[in-house]
Design a protein around this motif. Structure first.
Motif, PDB file in Angstrom:
ATOM      1  N   ILE A  93      15.453  11.385 -36.764  1.00 36.48           N
ATOM      2  CA  ILE A  93      14.962  12.358 -35.796  1.00 36.48           C
ATOM      3  C   ILE A  93      13.438  12.394 -35.854  1.00 36.48           C
ATOM      4  O   ILE A  93      12.835  12.171 -36.912  1.00 36.48           O
ATOM      5  N   LEU A  94      12.831  12.644 -34.703  1.00 34.83           N
ATOM      6  CA  LEU A  94      11.371  12.738 -34.582  1.00 34.83           C
ATOM      7  C   LEU A  94      10.996  14.182 -34.278  1.00 34.83           C
ATOM      8  O   LEU A  94      11.590  14.816 -33.404  1.00 34.83           O
ATOM      9  N   HIS A 115      11.961   6.381 -23.751  1.00 36.08           N
ATOM     10  CA  HIS A 115      12.871   5.766 -24.708  1.00 36.08           C
ATOM     11  C   HIS A 115      13.986   6.697 -25.182  1.00 36.08           C
ATOM     12  O   HIS A 115      14.807   6.312 -26.008  1.00 36.08           O
ATOM     13  N   ASN A 116      14.015   7.932 -24.678  1.00 38.32           N
ATOM     14  CA  ASN A 116      15.122   8.846 -24.944  1.00 38.32           C
ATOM     15  C   ASN A 116      15.382   9.014 -26.444  1.00 38.32           C
ATOM     16  O   ASN A 116      16.523   9.022 -26.916  1.00 38.32           O
ATOM     17  N   ILE A 117      14.307   9.127 -27.199  1.00 41.29           N
ATOM     18  CA  ILE A 117      14.398   9.276 -28.653  1.00 41.29           C
ATOM     19  C   ILE A 117      14.879  10.696 -28.984  1.00 41.29           C
ATOM     20  O   ILE A 117      14.524  11.658 -28.314  1.00 41.29           O
ATOM     21  N   LYS A 118      15.677  10.819 -30.042  1.00 40.38           N
ATOM     22  CA  LYS A 118      16.101  12.144 -30.504  1.00 40.38           C
ATOM     23  C   LYS A 118      14.880  12.874 -31.060  1.00 40.38           C
ATOM     24  O   LYS A 118      14.369  12.533 -32.131  1.00 40.38           O
ATOM     25  N   THR A 119      14.398  13.860 -30.306  1.00 39.29           N
ATOM     26  CA  THR A 119      13.099  14.464 -30.589  1.00 39.29           C
ATOM     27  C   THR A 119      13.152  15.980 -30.534  1.00 39.29           C
ATOM     28  O   THR A 119      13.668  16.555 -29.565  1.00 39.29           O
ATOM     29  N   LEU A 120      12.614  16.621 -31.578  1.00 41.73           N
ATOM     30  CA  LEU A 120      12.310  18.051 -31.515  1.00 41.73           C
ATOM     31  C   LEU A 120      10.878  18.167 -30.997  1.00 41.73           C
ATOM     32  O   LEU A 120       9.922  17.825 -31.697  1.00 41.73           O
ATOM     33  N   GLU A 145      21.892  15.561 -29.427  1.00 39.56           N
ATOM     34  CA  GLU A 145      22.017  14.327 -28.663  1.00 39.56           C
ATOM     35  C   GLU A 145      20.649  13.660 -28.587  1.00 39.56           C
ATOM     36  O   GLU A 145      19.615  14.290 -28.864  1.00 39.56           O
ATOM     37  N   ASN A 146      20.610  12.389 -28.189  1.00 43.28           N
ATOM     38  CA  ASN A 146      19.329  11.741 -27.930  1.00 43.28           C
ATOM     39  C   ASN A 146      18.606  12.470 -26.803  1.00 43.28           C
ATOM     40  O   ASN A 146      19.227  13.089 -25.936  1.00 43.28           O
ATOM     41  N   GLY A 147      17.279  12.397 -26.819  1.00 45.69           N
ATOM     42  CA  GLY A 147      16.476  13.069 -25.809  1.00 45.69           C
ATOM     43  C   GLY A 147      15.629  14.156 -26.448  1.00 45.69           C
ATOM     44  O   GLY A 147      15.586  14.319 -27.674  1.00 45.69           O
TER      45      GLY A 147
END
Length: 210
Positions: A123-124, A168-173, A201-203
């Motif tokens: 996770i980012l 890139h639809n990275i799993k991001t907080l 979820e991713n995004g």
């Protein structure tokens, strides 16, 4: 907490390293920090960007690769969580802003060879702060070579980050860090800790600090 590799990102002066230290202490995590002070081209880059951008970015990429490659080969029995204050893709994002087209294409070829060898974060955490807040933080930490960074440069870095995360639809907080004070306000850190207890979820998943 189900995330074993957490990466914190954001613009220059967003508070990445401060938050990384606090999270690593909370989770008794292995801490991976960017060794920016070891880059001999950094002060020269701010004085003459066109001349020193390419060696600056190559040096950063080599150092980040060396650090993150070690994660693949080493496991600490007493620390199941790793916290990093940078994403390896940061290499490409800064290079896109700093390098002319031909040099960027060469840089990207090297990047594309290297990145499959590295572990990617679970996770980012992205700290998003307005340029005025970034400049205030930069003045406060008082690194001499950073004091003349133009607002426009910070804005371009910001735009490059947010475009990459969306694309890139990275799993991001995605944290609104406009009023962030992770050292002085425990509630701000607690928002991050509470968020990391959840599955996503991713995004992008947006967080506001109290």
């Amino acid at each position: 907490m189900n995330y074993h590799f957490i990466t914190i990102e954001g613009n220059i002066g967003a508070g990445k390293t401060t938050l990384a230290h606090l999270l690593s202490k909370h989770y008794n995590a292995r801490l991976v920090l960017e060794a920016f002070a070891d880059n001999p081209f950094l002060p020269k880059f701010y004085e003459n960007p066109s001349q020193f951008a390419f060696p600056l970015e190559l040096f950063f990429m080599a150092e980040r690769y060396k650090q993150l490659k070690e994660l693949v080969h080493t496991k600490d029995l007493f620390q199941s969580v790793t916290i990093s204050d940078y994403l390896f893709t940061k290499c490409l994002l800064f290079a896109k802003v700093n390098l002319p087209e031909e040099e960027f294409r060469l840089y990207q070829r090297i990047f594309d060879i290297i990145i499959p060898q590295l572990v990617q974060p679970d996770i980012l955490i992205y700290l998003h702060a307005p340029v005025q807040k970034l400049q205030s933080n930069i003045r406060r930490r008082n690194r001499s070579y950073e004091q003349s960074i133009p607002d426009d440069y910070l804005f371009r870095i910001q735009e490059t980050y947010t475009h990459y995360i969306r694309q890139h639809n990275i799993k991001t907080l995605f944290v609104d860090a406009s009023n962030a004070d992770f050292l002085g306000n425990e509630k701000h850190v607690q928002v991050i800790l509470d968020a990391l207890e959840k599955d996503y979820e991713n995004g992008q998943h947006f967080l506001a600090l109290p």
